[in-house]
Design a protein around this motif. Structure first.
Motif, PDB file in Angstrom:
ATOM      1  N   LYS A  23      12.157  12.582  -1.600  1.00 13.49           N
ATOM      2  CA  LYS A  23      11.495  11.914  -2.739  1.00 13.49           C
ATOM      3  C   LYS A  23      12.481  11.605  -3.876  1.00 13.49           C
ATOM      4  O   LYS A  23      12.122  11.583  -5.056  1.00 13.49           O
ATOM      5  N   SER A  62      11.505   8.603  -6.111  1.00 14.02           N
ATOM      6  CA  SER A  62      10.375   8.899  -6.997  1.00 14.02           C
ATOM      7  C   SER A  62      10.832   9.743  -8.182  1.00 14.02           C
ATOM      8  O   SER A  62      10.367   9.567  -9.316  1.00 14.02           O
ATOM      9  N   LEU A  88      10.376   2.194  -3.205  1.00 14.89           N
ATOM     10  CA  LEU A  88      10.570   3.564  -2.723  1.00 14.89           C
ATOM     11  C   LEU A  88      10.121   4.638  -3.708  1.00 14.89           C
ATOM     12  O   LEU A  88      10.342   5.827  -3.473  1.00 14.89           O
ATOM     13  N   ASP A  89       9.484   4.223  -4.789  1.00 22.11           N
ATOM     14  CA  ASP A  89       8.837   5.168  -5.702  1.00 22.11           C
ATOM     15  C   ASP A  89       7.393   5.315  -5.256  1.00 22.11           C
ATOM     16  O   ASP A  89       6.637   4.344  -5.241  1.00 22.11           O
ATOM     17  N   GLU A  90       6.988   6.533  -4.878  1.00 25.34           N
ATOM     18  CA  GLU A  90       5.662   6.723  -4.292  1.00 25.34           C
ATOM     19  C   GLU A  90       4.522   6.411  -5.262  1.00 25.34           C
ATOM     20  O   GLU A  90       3.364   6.294  -4.841  1.00 25.34           O
ATOM     21  N   GLN A  91       4.816   6.257  -6.531  1.00 24.87           N
ATOM     22  CA  GLN A  91       3.783   5.913  -7.505  1.00 24.87           C
ATOM     23  C   GLN A  91       3.562   4.409  -7.622  1.00 24.87           C
ATOM     24  O   GLN A  91       2.614   3.965  -8.259  1.00 24.87           O
ATOM     25  N   LYS A  92       4.435   3.607  -7.000  1.00 24.53           N
ATOM     26  CA  LYS A  92       4.317   2.154  -7.093  1.00 24.53           C
ATOM     27  C   LYS A  92       3.406   1.615  -5.986  1.00 24.53           C
ATOM     28  O   LYS A  92       3.405   2.130  -4.867  1.00 24.53           O
ATOM     29  N   TYR A  98       4.926   0.692  -2.396  1.00 29.52           N
ATOM     30  CA  TYR A  98       5.691   1.783  -1.771  1.00 29.52           C
ATOM     31  C   TYR A  98       5.787   1.616  -0.253  1.00 29.52           C
ATOM     32  O   TYR A  98       4.790   1.446   0.441  1.00 29.52           O
ATOM     33  N   GLY A 142       7.657   3.927   1.522  1.00 27.08           N
ATOM     34  CA  GLY A 142       8.136   5.211   2.019  1.00 27.08           C
ATOM     35  C   GLY A 142       7.335   5.763   3.169  1.00 27.08           C
ATOM     36  O   GLY A 142       7.859   6.544   3.979  1.00 27.08           O
ATOM     37  N   ASP A 193      -0.578   4.963   5.417  1.00 25.20           N
ATOM     38  CA  ASP A 193       0.256   4.662   4.249  1.00 25.20           C
ATOM     39  C   ASP A 193       1.434   3.786   4.630  1.00 25.20           C
ATOM     40  O   ASP A 193       1.797   2.849   3.905  1.00 25.20           O
ATOM     41  N   GLY A 223       1.996  -0.082   3.273  1.00 24.90           N
ATOM     42  CA  GLY A 223       3.195  -0.393   2.502  1.00 24.90           C
ATOM     43  C   GLY A 223       4.001  -1.533   3.091  1.00 24.90           C
ATOM     44  O   GLY A 223       4.374  -2.481   2.387  1.00 24.90           O
TER      45      GLY A 223
END
Length: 346
Positions: free
Chosen positions: A32, A35, A94-98, A101, A103, A157, A161
């Protein structure tokens, strides 16, 4: 007289040892790292402490600087004075909050596909699947995966993505206004239907997938306040009748089938459409000359490893199969990167 360049081994080595770079990135995703850095720049020492890394400082810097050289990180300063931050692409994808994402699919690549692909030689020798279950042909791997909620969520997920860009391109290029109803067969958690309904307020959709997906799909559809326009129907597209709609879509379904089953599925689609209806296959369609779409060719090998006799295909293949079952017209619409929409009209 034009001077000929000398043979250069650099590309051979770059590709032949490409798993080095892949593992550097996949490890960063599993940690992560992107993130963490989305919240602000950090030094190498700060990252070492946050990630609880036991390697020497030099090797931690080797890893971080490799990510800089690959374009995933930016760096101000060097060594102990270095401050690391995400590149624009890494920050977006690659930011899991976006929302964009990616990832999930990379996590699956790290946890599953990395080991499966280590058996490509065996797959080519035997023609048999090399996945965890050693099963294939009718996409049994999905039935097995769907029994494990953690693997199922990871897969959902990942698919959402990686397909978001392709789905958005399709929504902007294809005229959905010509259709009142759409059924997304193998629609996973309903992401394509959600995006289509968000752009086209008149259309109603059916999301069709295996029963274990239903709780995830219903929850995601409700989250986007679309429960009145998107219905989830549970079923097995290989065994059950397909939903009837004016437009039927499939994302990365046909490539998971052998040629006989592709023909069988296309006939089922044709039978479920009204006259004037359309079918859209969202796939990494291989160019007809089989020289350009490297990812499509690699994906076809991935189908060997996952399903044995399944494969990705060219638009010429698609034209032949759809004509065989009765479709009147076909169209190829490029989406993003290696992905296209192969469209057949009844």
């Amino acid at each position: 007289m034009e001077q000929q360049s000398s043979p250069d081994p650099s590309r051979i080595m770059q590709i032949g040892m490409g798993f080095w770079a892949a593992k550097v990135v996949l490890t960063a995703v599993s940690f992560k790292l992107f993130s963490i850095l989305a919240k602000g720049p950090l030094s190498g020492q700060q990252l070492k402490e946050k990630l609880k890394l036991g390697a020497t400082d030099r090797h931690v810097y080797d890893w971080l600087d490799a990510l800089v050289s690959l374009g995933f990180l930016q760096r101000e300063g060097i060594w102990d004075k270095a401050m690391y931050s995400n590149s624009a692409d890494a920050d977006t994808f690659l930011d899991e909050q976006k929302p964009a994402y990616l990832g999930g699919i990379l996590t699956m690549a790290n946890s599953r596909l990395y080991n499966v692909w280590s058996k490509l030689d065996k797959g080519l020798k035997t023609g048999k699947p090399q996945n965890e279950e050693g099963k294939g042909g009718n996409m049994e791997i999905f039935e097995t995966m769907y029994k494990d909620q953690e693997k199922l969520q990871l897969f959902m997920d990942g698919m959402s993505g990686i397909q978001t860009g392709n789905f958005n391109a399709l929504i902007n290029k294809f005229d959905f206004n010509n259709y009142d109803t759409m059924a997304d067969v193998g629609g996973a958690d309903g992401w394509l239907s959600i995006l289509v309904c968000g752009k086209h307020p008149k259309i109603k959709c059916i999301n069709f997938d295996l029963a274990p997906v239903e709780p995830l799909a219903v929850k995601k559809i409700a989250k986007h306040n679309l429960s009145d326009r998107i219905a989830h129907h549970s079923g097995d597209f290989m065994k059950n009748e397909l939903p009837h709609a004016q437009l039927i879509t499939m994302g990365n379904i046909l490539h998971g089938l052998n040629e006989d089953l592709k023909h069988f599925m296309l006939q089922k689609v044709y039978n479920s459409l009204p006259t004037g209806g359309a079918f859209i296959a969202i796939e990494n369609v291989i160019d007809n000359e089989r020289k350009q779409n490297t990812f499509g060719l690699l994906m076809s090998l991935n189908m060997l490893l996952e399903n044995g006799d399944a494969f990705d295909y060219t638009f010429s293949d698609f034209e032949k199969w759809t004509k065989d079952v009765g479709f009147k017209k076909t169209e190829l619409m490029h989406l993003n990167g290696p992905c296209s929409a192969a469209i057949a009209y009844k």
